[in-house]
Design a protein around this motif. Structure first.
Motif, PDB file in Angstrom:
ATOM      1  N   ALA A  55     -61.220  11.088  -9.901  1.00  0.00           N
ATOM      2  CA  ALA A  55     -60.010  11.568  -9.208  1.00  0.00           C
ATOM      3  C   ALA A  55     -59.386  10.431  -8.403  1.00  0.00           C
ATOM      4  N   ARG A  56     -60.201   9.605  -7.782  1.00  0.00           N
ATOM      5  CA  ARG A  56     -59.680   8.458  -7.027  1.00  0.00           C
ATOM      6  C   ARG A  56     -58.974   7.468  -7.947  1.00  0.00           C
ATOM      7  N   VAL A  57     -59.585   7.199  -9.095  1.00  0.00           N
ATOM      8  CA  VAL A  57     -58.968   6.279 -10.053  1.00  0.00           C
ATOM      9  C   VAL A  57     -57.638   6.853 -10.520  1.00  0.00           C
ATOM     10  N   MET A  58     -57.624   8.124 -10.903  1.00  0.00           N
ATOM     11  CA  MET A  58     -56.395   8.743 -11.411  1.00  0.00           C
ATOM     12  C   MET A  58     -55.322   8.767 -10.329  1.00  0.00           C
ATOM     13  N   LEU A  59     -55.706   9.066  -9.093  1.00  0.00           N
ATOM     14  CA  LEU A  59     -54.732   9.097  -8.006  1.00  0.00           C
ATOM     15  C   LEU A  59     -54.172   7.705  -7.728  1.00  0.00           C
ATOM     16  N   SER A  60     -55.027   6.697  -7.706  1.00  0.00           N
ATOM     17  CA  SER A  60     -54.530   5.334  -7.451  1.00  0.00           C
ATOM     18  C   SER A  60     -53.602   4.885  -8.576  1.00  0.00           C
ATOM     19  N   GLU A  61     -53.912   5.265  -9.818  1.00  0.00           N
ATOM     20  CA  GLU A  61     -53.019   4.918 -10.929  1.00  0.00           C
ATOM     21  C   GLU A  61     -51.683   5.645 -10.779  1.00  0.00           C
ATOM     22  N   GLN A  62     -51.715   6.910 -10.405  1.00  0.00           N
ATOM     23  CA  GLN A  62     -50.476   7.671 -10.236  1.00  0.00           C
ATOM     24  C   GLN A  62     -49.643   7.142  -9.066  1.00  0.00           C
ATOM     25  N   MET A  63     -50.299   6.616  -8.055  1.00  0.00           N
ATOM     26  CA  MET A  63     -49.546   6.000  -6.950  1.00  0.00           C
ATOM     27  C   MET A  63     -48.825   4.754  -7.450  1.00  0.00           C
ATOM     28  N   TYR A  64     -49.519   3.935  -8.247  1.00  0.00           N
ATOM     29  CA  TYR A  64     -48.871   2.766  -8.824  1.00  0.00           C
ATOM     30  C   TYR A  64     -47.735   3.197  -9.752  1.00  0.00           C
ATOM     31  N   ARG A  65     -47.978   4.218 -10.556  1.00  0.00           N
ATOM     32  CA  ARG A  65     -46.958   4.710 -11.479  1.00  0.00           C
ATOM     33  C   ARG A  65     -45.747   5.214 -10.694  1.00  0.00           C
ATOM     34  N   ALA A  66     -45.979   5.933  -9.589  1.00  0.00           N
ATOM     35  CA  ALA A  66     -44.883   6.440  -8.760  1.00  0.00           C
ATOM     36  C   ALA A  66     -44.049   5.290  -8.208  1.00  0.00           C
ATOM     37  N   ALA A  67     -44.714   4.258  -7.697  1.00  0.00           N
ATOM     38  CA  ALA A  67     -43.983   3.099  -7.177  1.00  0.00           C
ATOM     39  C   ALA A  67     -43.199   2.425  -8.298  1.00  0.00           C
ATOM     40  N   SER A  68     -43.778   2.346  -9.480  1.00  0.00           N
ATOM     41  CA  SER A  68     -43.086   1.744 -10.628  1.00  0.00           C
ATOM     42  C   SER A  68     -41.849   2.550 -11.006  1.00  0.00           C
TER      43      SER A  68
END
Length: 156
Positions: free
Chosen positions: A133-146
């Motif tokens: 869940a932490r990995v997926m959330l950190s990826e989604q945060m990067y995706r959101a910023a992108s």
């Protein structure tokens, strides 16, 4: 807007930690110009075995004052990545200085803390281990910023 992942359990060195570090670095780099970041991970561990209520007390101690609280919960709202990016942008634009994502332990998040949440987010009906869940959330945060920056990382 500073972003915090507040999670129960300690993540050891390994591939999950490497992914979180990579996506956090990417988020910080991309988000800086957008008023987003840094992204930090805070971990708590209930060594006395007090269950969800003890975990909630430990989590409460690490939540920044006056932060927006987003609990990760399978009963929460399922969103597309662009909708999630818009939500992040709205919190930022509304003057939120700290956004805290809460990831509970094996039994989930104590109902008292979940009730305090400003938002509940779900990655779907399945339950995920806290490390993933932490990995997926950190990826989604990067995706959101992108997405917010107009980067081609997210292909819609």
């Amino acid at each position: 807007m500073r972003v915090h992942i507040c999670a129960v359990g300690r993540l050891r060195a390994g591939p999950e930690r490497d992914l979180i570090d990579d996506y956090s670095t990417r988020f910080d780099r991309t988000g800086r110009a957008l008023g987003l970041g840094p992204l930090s991970v805070h971990e708590v561990e209930d060594k006395k075995g007090g269950g969800m209520s003890a975990e909630a007390q430990l989590l409460e101690r690490i939540l920044p004052k006056n932060c927006v609280i987003c609990c990760m919960d399978e009963r929460g709202t399922v969103m597309t990545s662009p909708d999630f990016a818009r939500r992040i942008g709205d919190w930022r634009d509304d003057g939120c200085s700290d956004l805290a994502f809460v990831i509970g332990g094996a039994d989930g998040i104590d109902p008292s803390l979940r009730a305090r949440a400003d938002f509940k987010l779900s990655f779907g009906k399945m339950v995920w281990p806290h490390m993933l869940a932490r990995v997926m959330l950190s990826e989604q945060m990067y995706r959101a910023a992108s997405i917010l920056s107009g980067s081609p990382y997210h292909r819609a």
